[in-house]
Design an enzyme around this catalytic site. Structure first.
Site, PDB file in Angstrom:
ATOM      1  N   MET A  48       0.986  -1.200   0.081  1.00  0.00           N
ATOM      2  CA  MET A  48       0.024  -0.025  -0.067  1.00  0.00           C
ATOM      3  C   MET A  48       0.902   1.203  -0.106  1.00  0.00           C
ATOM      4  SD  MET A  48      -2.900  -1.140  -0.490  1.00  0.00           S
ATOM      5  CE  MET A  48      -3.642   0.283  -0.566  1.00  0.00           C
ATOM      6  N   GLU A  49       1.951   1.163   0.575  1.00  0.00           N
ATOM      7  CA  GLU A  49       2.869   2.228   0.627  1.00  0.00           C
ATOM      8  C   GLU A  49       3.334   2.641  -0.747  1.00  0.00           C
ATOM      9  OE1 GLU A  49       1.971   1.322   4.710  1.00  0.00           O
ATOM     10  OE2 GLU A  49       2.514   0.006   3.173  1.00  0.00           O
ATOM     11  N   ASP A 108      -1.134  17.866 -10.974  1.00  0.00           N
ATOM     12  CA  ASP A 108      -1.342  19.249 -10.200  1.00  0.00           C
ATOM     13  C   ASP A 108      -0.476  20.289 -10.760  1.00  0.00           C
ATOM     14  OD1 ASP A 108      -2.581  20.990  -7.984  1.00  0.00           O
ATOM     15  OD2 ASP A 108      -0.566  21.063  -7.201  1.00  0.00           O
TER      16      ASP A 108
END
Length: 156
Positions: A110-111, A125
């Site tokens: 998950m990391e 972004d």
């Protein structure tokens, strides 16, 4: 059996107390598709916000360390290594590879997935002002090592 559910189907954090501490590692990837002009701008260092890859790399590292704050049932981990590699792929894509390591009682998949995802989101972004049509795709685990299940790698 889903390990994050108890015998009554309720969500719970997996108890890893009795698990052996072993070396564990996970590798994940993500891709960001963009206009060729956007990738050129990133590569030539012409982005007004600075070095897009450097900022995305730092964001991915920070995200890996905060995975337990983002994914409700993840354990807080003492990661010993987090590496992100960002490379252009063709003329319209950036490939992100995240590698996380530790010596612990639970895996780091998950990391690694979080690191790759947040690095991709950071690229979006930083570049959205010039390319709103970017696509984040192919977020996936490539490999995991260690623990009871041993070595797993995405089939070739």
């Amino acid at each position: 059996m889903l390990t994050h559910l108890d015998s009554q189907g309720r969500a719970n954090m997996v108890d890893v107390t009795a698990k052996a501490v072993t070396a564990r590692e996970a590798v994940a990837e993500a891709r960001v598709r963009m206009l060729p002009e956007t990738l050129q701008m990133i590569q030539q260092g012409g982005h007004p916000k600075g070095d897009v890859f450097a900022v995305a790399r730092i964001a991915g590292i920070q995200a890996a360390k905060k995975t337990h704050e983002l994914i409700p049932l993840c354990h807080p981990l003492l990661l010993t290594s987090i590496r992100l590699d960002l490379q252009p792929e063709g003329d319209d894509c950036v490939r992100i590879e995240a590698r996380c390591k530790l010596a612990g009682q639970t895996g780091v998949e998950m990391e690694a997935l979080t690191a790759a995802s947040v690095a991709a989101l950071t690229i979006y972004d930083m570049c959205k002002a010039v390319d709103k049509g970017m696509v984040i795709e192919g977020v996936r685990l490539l490999e995991k090592l260690g623990g009871k299940s041993g070595h797993w790698q995405v089939p070739a």
